[in-house]
Design a protein around this motif. Structure first.
Motif, short mmCIF file in Angstrom:
data_model
loop_
_atom_site.label_atom_id
_atom_site.label_comp_id
_atom_site.label_asym_id
_atom_site.label_seq_id
_atom_site.Cartn_x
_atom_site.Cartn_y
_atom_site.Cartn_z
N ASP A 154 -12.59 30.35 -10.63
CA ASP A 154 -13.09 29.06 -11.08
C ASP A 154 -14.05 29.29 -12.24
OD1 ASP A 154 -14.19 26.54 -11.43
OD2 ASP A 154 -14.28 26.12 -9.28
N CYS A 155 -13.54 29.09 -13.47
CA CYS A 155 -14.31 29.36 -14.68
C CYS A 155 -15.02 28.12 -15.20
CB CYS A 155 -13.38 29.90 -15.77
SG CYS A 155 -12.44 31.37 -15.31
N LEU A 186 -9.37 26.35 -15.57
CA LEU A 186 -10.06 26.09 -16.84
C LEU A 186 -9.95 24.61 -17.18
CD1 LEU A 186 -8.52 29.18 -18.66
CD2 LEU A 186 -10.94 28.94 -18.08
N VAL A 187 -10.37 23.78 -16.24
CA VAL A 187 -10.29 22.33 -16.42
C VAL A 187 -11.65 21.81 -16.86
CG1 VAL A 187 -8.39 22.12 -14.77
CG2 VAL A 187 -10.74 21.96 -13.94
N THR A 188 -11.81 20.49 -16.91
CA THR A 188 -13.11 19.93 -17.25
C THR A 188 -14.01 19.96 -16.02
OG1 THR A 188 -12.26 17.71 -16.77
CG2 THR A 188 -12.19 18.46 -19.07
N ALA A 189 -15.31 19.86 -16.23
CA ALA A 189 -16.25 20.01 -15.13
C ALA A 189 -15.99 19.01 -14.00
CB ALA A 189 -17.68 19.84 -15.65
N ASP A 190 -15.64 17.76 -14.37
CA ASP A 190 -15.44 16.75 -13.33
C ASP A 190 -14.15 16.95 -12.56
OD1 ASP A 190 -14.00 16.13 -15.65
OD2 ASP A 190 -14.06 13.98 -15.26
N GLN A 191 -13.26 17.82 -13.05
CA GLN A 191 -11.98 18.07 -12.37
C GLN A 191 -11.94 19.41 -11.65
OE1 GLN A 191 -9.42 15.79 -12.04
NE2 GLN A 191 -11.06 14.50 -12.85
N ALA A 192 -13.03 20.17 -11.70
CA ALA A 192 -13.02 21.50 -11.08
C ALA A 192 -12.79 21.44 -9.58
CB ALA A 192 -14.33 22.22 -11.39
N LEU A 193 -13.51 20.58 -8.90
CA LEU A 193 -13.34 20.46 -7.45
C LEU A 193 -12.01 19.81 -7.08
CD1 LEU A 193 -14.32 20.77 -4.57
CD2 LEU A 193 -15.72 18.70 -4.87
#
Length: 265
Positions: free
Chosen positions: A89-90, A64-71
């Motif tokens: 991966d939400c 549940l991170v920010t979009a730029d940290q998902a990968l």
């Protein structure tokens, strides 16, 4: 010590879910911001000293991170997963981003689940609609249901399918907010805001446009940076489909600009 669940990222979504579910010591959490450790304790989540400590022995993980940290989160933390752990991966990112994250998780022996969150977590909390996709989606749906999530639907066995639904839907949802911002800026500059809003009321009877405009602008001022990052992922989604994301790129700009105004006010 093992646990039922690991939370990677403890922002609005993580804290909302934990408080609503009352997991009470069943979950461990990790966030790169040390200040969020107190919020974890308040929600009954064990604050781990590292991502590896949070993931150790956890059969289910919510990213549940920010979009730029998902990968990066998937790539950096996959090696700490227990064999067969479900990495849900939400995050609101493009299908290609989720497929890249899936490769990292699966190479480390975990099982990746593409999860799309289709509404704000507040006030829906555990009733927020979740779409799941991927080979392990059915098993993840059962595990999430056991944790209290009550509105889950599996949409396919292919990673990226849930994300595609979310990202393409976001083109409209976030695009309308951005168009509202542009419309209201022009209407206020021209001194005709009341008349413009009244004309919209006359053509569409849902909620008064004054309320809708105020709501959209507030959401952008509060969450514009996060939404801009999400819309960058929507632009990637459209590009992958051969569609030029002209308005979507404009939405990225408007959401980010609105967030800047919100911080300065």
């Amino acid at each position: 010590m093992t646990c039922d669940l690991a939370l990677i990222g403890f922002g609005e979504a993580g804290s909302t879910f934990a408080r609503a579910a009352g997991w009470e010591e069943r979950a461990r959490g990790w966030d790169v911001l040390p200040a969020r450790r107190a919020a974890m304790a308040d929600a009954g989540v064990i604050a781990a000293e590292s991502a590896a400590a949070a993931l150790a022995g956890a059969p289910l993980v919510l990213s549940l991170v920010t979009a730029d940290q998902a990968l990066p989160a998937a790539q950096d933390y996959a090696a700490s997963l227990m064999p067969g752990a479900l990495w849900c991966d939400c995050n609101s990112v493009a299908p290609d981003t989720k497929r890249a994250a899936a490769r990292a998780v699966e190479a480390a022996g975990g099982r990746y689940v593409d999860v799309a969150v289709l509404a704000p977590v507040n006030p829906a909390r555990l009733n927020v609609p979740l779409l799941l996709a991927g080979p392990a989606a059915e098993e993840a749906a059962a595990a999430l249901g056991a944790l209290g999530f009550a509105n889950i639907r599996v949409v396919g066995a292919e990673v990226g399918r849930a994300s595609a639904i979310k990202m393409i839907r976001s083109v409209m949802v976030k695009g309308l907010e951005a168009l509202t911002d542009e419309m209201m800026a022009a209407a206020n500059a021209a001194g005709v805001a009341d008349e413009v809003l009244a004309s919209l009321d006359a053509s569409e009877k849902t909620i008064p446009w004054a309320q809708r405009a105020a709501y959209n602008l507030e959401r952008m001022a509060t969450h514009g940076l996060r939404r801009a990052a999400e819309m960058e992922e929507s632009a990637k989604t459209l590009l992958s489909l051969g569609v030029a994301p002209v308005m979507t790129r404009g939405t990225v700009y408007r959401q980010r600009e609105a967030a800047g105004k919100g911080k300065s006010s």
